[in-house]
Design a protein around this motif. Structure first.
Motif, PDB file in Angstrom:
ATOM      1  N   HIS A  14       0.836  -1.203   0.000  1.00 55.06           N
ATOM      2  CA  HIS A  14       0.000   0.000   0.000  1.00 55.06           C
ATOM      3  C   HIS A  14       0.872   1.254   0.000  1.00 55.06           C
ATOM      4  O   HIS A  14       2.060   1.205   0.314  1.00 55.06           O
ATOM      5  N   HIS A 132      -2.502  -3.259  -3.550  1.00 49.18           N
ATOM      6  CA  HIS A 132      -3.903  -3.030  -3.179  1.00 49.18           C
ATOM      7  C   HIS A 132      -4.790  -2.935  -4.428  1.00 49.18           C
ATOM      8  O   HIS A 132      -5.916  -3.427  -4.439  1.00 49.18           O
ATOM      9  N   CYS A 140      -3.813   2.800  -5.295  1.00 48.00           N
ATOM     10  CA  CYS A 140      -2.879   2.347  -4.261  1.00 48.00           C
ATOM     11  C   CYS A 140      -2.216   1.022  -4.643  1.00 48.00           C
ATOM     12  O   CYS A 140      -2.928   0.099  -5.014  1.00 48.00           O
TER      13      CYS A 140
HETATM   14 ZN   LIG Z   1      -4.064   0.586   0.020  1.00 49.43          ZN
END
Ligand SMILES: [Zn+2]
Length: 172
Positions: A14, A132, A140
């Motif tokens: 992330h 992500h 992300c």
């Molecule tokens: Zn994330």
């Protein structure tokens, strides 16, 4: 709450979605995630196991005992639906000065992320590593994780390749 121990399947990368060069502290992450709305998300747990600061320093939010299982106290809230089988790492950054997604990882952050990934694979050699954006429709971590993993020599069988939202063509 399901207290059953689950196998560790995904290691997810992330970004904090903050602007290039902007400092973020571990305390801020804790506040963003666990303070009640409107100041935070009101989660009971922070979203990530580990955080990589701008200077590459690693901050551990949640210790992991280095086995192949995610104990209930090791769960973090990174991606809804897979948290009981995942660990999550976040680097500080991910946006350019206009707020557009950008891979802003510094050389030190790349070095630390690479070390963390190799440490994880030492104890969990079958884990799948992804971003992500391969599990949810958001930019992300602002780069395409499969290409990054290839570039640091990660074995093909540890690279998660699903791309349900098409970020592989949008991010580099
Ligand atoms: Zn994330």
């Amino acid at each position: 709450m399901n207290m059953q121990i689950q196998p560790f399947k995904y290691f997810v990368i992330h970004c904090t979605a903050t602007r290039e060069g902007q400092k973020v502290t571990p305390e801020q992450i804790i506040q963003w995630h666990t303070s009640p709305p409107p100041n935070g998300r009101g989660w009971t747990k922070v979203g990530y196991s580990d955080m990589i600061l701008l200077d590459g320093i690693r901050h551990r939010f949640v210790e992991h005992n280095g086995d192949l299982w995610i104990d209930s106290k090791e769960i973090t809230n990174g991606v809804k639906g897979i948290n009981s089988i995942s660990r999550h790492v976040v680097y500080v950054g991910g946006l350019d000065h206009d707020g557009t997604p950008k891979n802003t990882m510094t050389v030190s952050q790349i070095k630390t992320l690479t070390e963390i990934i190799k440490m994880v694979l030492d104890y969990a050699p079958d884990v799948l590593i992804g971003g992500h954006n391969q599990f949810g429709n958001k930019a992300c971590p602002s780069f395409w994780v499969p290409d990054f993993l290839k570039s640091i020599g990660i074995k093909d069988r540890n690279i998660y390749k699903n791309d349900p939202f098409g970020y592989g063509d949008k991010l580099f």
